[in-house]
Structure formats: structure tokens, C-alpha cells
Design a protein around this motif. Structure first.
Motif, mmCIF file in Angstrom:
data_model
loop_
_atom_site.group_PDB
_atom_site.id
_atom_site.type_symbol
_atom_site.label_atom_id
_atom_site.label_comp_id
_atom_site.label_asym_id
_atom_site.label_seq_id
_atom_site.Cartn_x
_atom_site.Cartn_y
_atom_site.Cartn_z
ATOM 1 N N LYS A 194 -1.167 11.338 -3.832
ATOM 2 C CA LYS A 194 -2.501 10.770 -4.051
ATOM 3 C C LYS A 194 -3.190 11.526 -5.170
ATOM 4 O O LYS A 194 -3.282 12.757 -5.143
ATOM 5 C CB LYS A 194 -3.321 10.832 -2.759
ATOM 6 C CG LYS A 194 -4.668 10.132 -2.881
ATOM 7 C CD LYS A 194 -5.316 9.883 -1.515
ATOM 8 C CE LYS A 194 -5.788 11.148 -0.872
ATOM 9 N NZ LYS A 194 -6.638 10.876 0.321
ATOM 10 N N GLN A 237 0.840 -1.190 0.000
ATOM 11 C CA GLN A 237 0.000 0.000 0.000
ATOM 12 C C GLN A 237 0.880 1.247 0.000
ATOM 13 O O GLN A 237 1.756 1.395 0.857
ATOM 14 C CB GLN A 237 -0.908 0.014 1.225
ATOM 15 C CG GLN A 237 -1.995 -1.045 1.187
ATOM 16 C CD GLN A 237 -3.065 -0.794 2.229
ATOM 17 O OE1 GLN A 237 -2.947 0.114 3.048
ATOM 18 N NE2 GLN A 237 -4.122 -1.583 2.202
ATOM 19 N N HIS A 238 0.617 2.118 -0.976
ATOM 20 C CA HIS A 238 1.315 3.396 -1.026
ATOM 21 C C HIS A 238 0.649 4.372 -0.051
ATOM 22 O O HIS A 238 -0.567 4.378 0.103
ATOM 23 C CB HIS A 238 1.285 3.978 -2.436
ATOM 24 C CG HIS A 238 1.857 3.060 -3.472
ATOM 25 N ND1 HIS A 238 3.109 2.508 -3.378
ATOM 26 C CD2 HIS A 238 1.326 2.597 -4.640
ATOM 27 C CE1 HIS A 238 3.356 1.757 -4.436
ATOM 28 N NE2 HIS A 238 2.276 1.782 -5.212
ATOM 29 N N LYS A 239 1.450 5.206 0.567
ATOM 30 C CA LYS A 239 0.935 6.233 1.481
ATOM 31 C C LYS A 239 -0.080 5.639 2.474
ATOM 32 O O LYS A 239 -1.236 6.062 2.542
ATOM 33 C CB LYS A 239 0.270 7.360 0.685
ATOM 34 C CG LYS A 239 1.204 8.098 -0.256
ATOM 35 C CD LYS A 239 2.185 8.955 0.511
ATOM 36 C CE LYS A 239 3.049 9.799 -0.392
ATOM 37 N NZ LYS A 239 4.015 10.619 0.364
ATOM 38 N N PRO A 240 0.307 4.659 3.278
ATOM 39 C CA PRO A 240 -0.675 3.967 4.136
ATOM 40 C C PRO A 240 -1.278 4.840 5.222
ATOM 41 O O PRO A 240 -2.366 4.536 5.720
ATOM 42 C CB PRO A 240 0.139 2.816 4.727
ATOM 43 C CG PRO A 240 1.550 3.287 4.681
ATOM 44 C CD PRO A 240 1.667 4.126 3.433
ATOM 45 N N TYR A 241 -0.629 5.930 5.604
ATOM 46 C CA TYR A 241 -1.118 6.747 6.719
ATOM 47 C C TYR A 241 -1.635 8.120 6.279
ATOM 48 O O TYR A 241 -1.968 8.949 7.121
ATOM 49 C CB TYR A 241 0.005 6.947 7.746
ATOM 50 C CG TYR A 241 0.621 5.653 8.216
ATOM 51 C CD1 TYR A 241 -0.108 4.757 8.984
ATOM 52 C CD2 TYR A 241 1.925 5.323 7.869
ATOM 53 C CE1 TYR A 241 0.441 3.561 9.414
ATOM 54 C CE2 TYR A 241 2.491 4.119 8.283
ATOM 55 C CZ TYR A 241 1.751 3.237 9.056
ATOM 56 O OH TYR A 241 2.301 2.056 9.461
ATOM 57 N N ASN A 293 -6.469 -1.890 -1.115
ATOM 58 C CA ASN A 293 -5.159 -1.757 -1.726
ATOM 59 C C ASN A 293 -4.853 -0.284 -1.981
ATOM 60 O O ASN A 293 -4.772 0.489 -1.047
ATOM 61 C CB ASN A 293 -5.038 -2.616 -2.976
ATOM 62 C CG ASN A 293 -4.929 -4.097 -2.628
ATOM 63 O OD1 ASN A 293 -4.407 -4.451 -1.562
ATOM 64 N ND2 ASN A 293 -5.413 -4.951 -3.505
ATOM 65 N N ASN A 294 -4.796 0.136 -3.251
ATOM 66 C CA ASN A 294 -4.376 1.508 -3.545
ATOM 67 C C ASN A 294 -5.466 2.332 -4.229
ATOM 68 O O ASN A 294 -5.172 3.247 -4.991
ATOM 69 C CB ASN A 294 -3.110 1.500 -4.400
ATOM 70 C CG ASN A 294 -1.897 1.115 -3.579
ATOM 71 O OD1 ASN A 294 -1.687 1.612 -2.480
ATOM 72 N ND2 ASN A 294 -1.100 0.196 -4.107
ATOM 73 N N ARG A 336 -10.785 1.683 2.184
ATOM 74 C CA ARG A 336 -9.688 1.570 1.220
ATOM 75 C C ARG A 336 -9.425 0.104 0.882
ATOM 76 O O ARG A 336 -9.385 -0.756 1.772
ATOM 77 C CB ARG A 336 -8.433 2.213 1.791
ATOM 78 C CG ARG A 336 -7.205 2.045 0.897
ATOM 79 C CD ARG A 336 -6.022 2.819 1.428
ATOM 80 N NE ARG A 336 -4.819 2.554 0.637
ATOM 81 C CZ ARG A 336 -3.661 3.190 0.786
ATOM 82 N NH1 ARG A 336 -3.538 4.121 1.729
ATOM 83 N NH2 ARG A 336 -2.625 2.900 0.029
ATOM 84 N N ARG A 345 -9.730 3.948 -3.498
ATOM 85 C CA ARG A 345 -10.817 4.147 -2.537
ATOM 86 C C ARG A 345 -11.907 5.005 -3.180
ATOM 87 O O ARG A 345 -11.760 6.229 -3.286
ATOM 88 C CB ARG A 345 -10.280 4.826 -1.276
ATOM 89 C CG ARG A 345 -11.266 4.872 -0.123
ATOM 90 C CD ARG A 345 -10.655 5.558 1.087
ATOM 91 N NE ARG A 345 -11.501 5.405 2.256
ATOM 92 C CZ ARG A 345 -11.311 6.038 3.412
ATOM 93 N NH1 ARG A 345 -10.283 6.864 3.552
ATOM 94 N NH2 ARG A 345 -12.136 5.848 4.423
ATOM 95 N N TYR A 400 -3.874 5.897 -4.694
ATOM 96 C CA TYR A 400 -2.689 6.090 -3.866
ATOM 97 C C TYR A 400 -1.458 5.695 -4.676
ATOM 98 O O TYR A 400 -1.203 4.503 -4.901
ATOM 99 C CB TYR A 400 -2.793 5.259 -2.589
ATOM 100 C CG TYR A 400 -3.997 5.598 -1.749
ATOM 101 C CD1 TYR A 400 -3.894 6.475 -0.684
ATOM 102 C CD2 TYR A 400 -5.246 5.046 -2.033
ATOM 103 C CE1 TYR A 400 -5.002 6.792 0.099
ATOM 104 C CE2 TYR A 400 -6.348 5.358 -1.267
ATOM 105 C CZ TYR A 400 -6.218 6.232 -0.206
ATOM 106 O OH TYR A 400 -7.326 6.543 0.556
#
Length: 249
Positions: free
Chosen positions: A199, A27-31, A152-153, A150, A155, A194
């Protein structure tokens, strides 16, 4: 163990591994969505349209006292493309809800056609005049954004809100002019993507004006009686827009 059982176990194993692989996708940019406030920029394109209410027959008296009868119908005969640019501020309200404020500038125009049904040419066709109603708006939209969980990448989300629109153009000797201020309701749908470094959020939005956006006092500013006939041919106008925007966070 027979061949059918082996095949069934193989299908189950492949399916399990495939599902596991999807769950373990990086996952890119998880937070990024956990931050209470997000900022970004937005660019996009849009289509402008307007819907008129025609008044029907008119009697016009010019400066010399001459009386003339007119029956003019007005319409926006096509959607006109424009572009927009702005900034974004998004406040996280809940895991699935956010409040967005995205002040933007919209550059575009509406192509208007007026047909005078009392003035025919030699071929029996009504006299036609056109106007390019150029519009530069400053929009102040406020939206509530509802996002799905979300996966994966990406949403998906839907949004709804209102936008105050400030018209920076108009007046002069145009046949029709719009009010300086108007309000639009808007609904949209889009998806957060993401990417490794930012994003990307494409969104398709539909906007509809509330109330009469026509400047009804504009007719009193026109000195040409012929132009007043065209300006007075409509009594109400509803502005509409379709927007395709790309947000970068």
C-alpha cells in the motif's frame, strides 16, 4: 420500438455495465485495513521556514565599553528543501479512524537574512549578512487519521495531530540558534493507494510551531559584540514546515 427508445435503452445498458464493471474491479490487498496494527516506512521531502519578531533599535556595548546603535531586521528569505526518513506504526481504532505514530528524522536548513538599517553602504543600501541555519530534527508525531470508505483501490483521508521535535544542531557562533525542543501542530491530507504487493500512501502535511522556538540564551554565549547585535535583533521565532511524505505498508 422507435429509434429513440432503442438509443435510450442502449445508454442505460452501457451505463449499467459500466457501473457494474466499476463495482467488480479487482481489489488489491482487500483485508489489509482489517489488521489491528500496521507497520511501514516513510520517506519524503519538506520545506522549512521560520517567522521572526524583530525587536527594533538596540544599544550594544562591546568589551571595551564602546556604545553602538543598531536597527536590524531579520527574515527567512526563502523556503529551503530538505528530506526525511522514518518508520510508521498505525493502530486501527475504528472502521474510519486510526492512530498513527511515525518517528522520523528531518534534514534541512533555513536561510536567514539580516539587514542593518543603521549601517548603509556607499549606494545607500543597508549592510546585509546571511546565515544558513542548518537543522536536523528527530520528530515524534502522533496523528489521528480519518479515512473515507474505500472505493476500489484508493481511499482518501485527512489527519491531525502534534509532533515533538528534537533539534540536534545549533549553537556555536551562529547569529541565531533554536531551542533543543519544540512542539508543532500538524494537519494533512492524502490517499491510500492499494497496489498488488503493498500500500502506497502519499500525504501532504502542514506544520506550525507552538510557542517560541528561539534560543534566547544563545546571545550570552557569543563573545563578539557585533554578533550579539544580530542575535538580539529578534525576540520570538515560529517554525513552519510543509511536508510531502510517502508511506509504504
Amino acid at each position: 420500438m422507435n429509434r429513440r427508445s432503442i438509443l435510450l435503452l442502449a445508454v442505460i445498458l452501457v451505463g449499467s455495465l459500466s457501473g457494474f464493471a466499476q463495482q467488480r474491479k479487482v481489489q488489491h490487498k482487500p483485508y489489509i485495513d482489517l489488521r489491528p496494527l500496521h507497520f511501514g516506512i516513510v520517506v519524503g521531502t519538506h520545506l522549512q521556514d521560520i517567522e521572526f519578531e524583530n525587536v527594533g533599535p538596540q544599544t550594544i556595548v562591546d568589551e571595551e565599553g564602546n556604545v553602538s546603535e543598531h536597527l536590524i531586521v531579520a527574515d527567512a528569505d526563502k523556503w529551503n528543501p530538505g528530506f526525511s526518513v522514518g518508520v510508521l506504526a498505525e493502530l486501527r481504532l475504528h472502521e474510519n479512524f486510526a492512530l498513527r505514530f511515525s518517528p522520523s528524522m528531518y534534514f534541512g536548513a533555513k536561510h536567514l537574512t539580516f539587514l542593518n538599517l543603521k549601517d548603509m553602504d556607499e549606494n545607500g543600501r543597508p549592510h546585509k549578512v546571511t546565515q544558513d541555519l542548518k537543522n536536523t530534527y528527530v520528530g515524534l508525531p502522533v496523528d489521528i487519521k480519518f479515512s473515507a470508505p474505500r472505493f476500489n483501490n484508493y481511499r482518501p483521508f485527512i489527519s491531525a495531530g502534534v509532533s515533538g521535535m528534537i533539534n540536534l544542531t545549533g549553537g556555536g557562533e551562529d547569529y541565531v540558534s533554536l531551542k533543543r525542543f519544540t512542539t508543532m501542530v500538524q494537519v494533512g491530507l492524502g490517499c491510500d493507494f492499494y497496489l498488488p504487493f503493498f500500500k502506497l500512501i502519499p500525504e501532504l502535511k502542514f506544520c506550525y510551531g507552538l510557542g517560541n522556538s528561539l534560543d534566547t540564551n544563545h546571545i550570552n554565549e557569543l563573545r563578539d559584540a557585533n554578533r550579539r547585535a544580530y542575535a538580539g535583533s529578534v525576540s520570538n521565532a515560529q517554525s513552519k514546515m510543509i511536508m510531502l511524505s510517502f508511506y509504504f505498508e
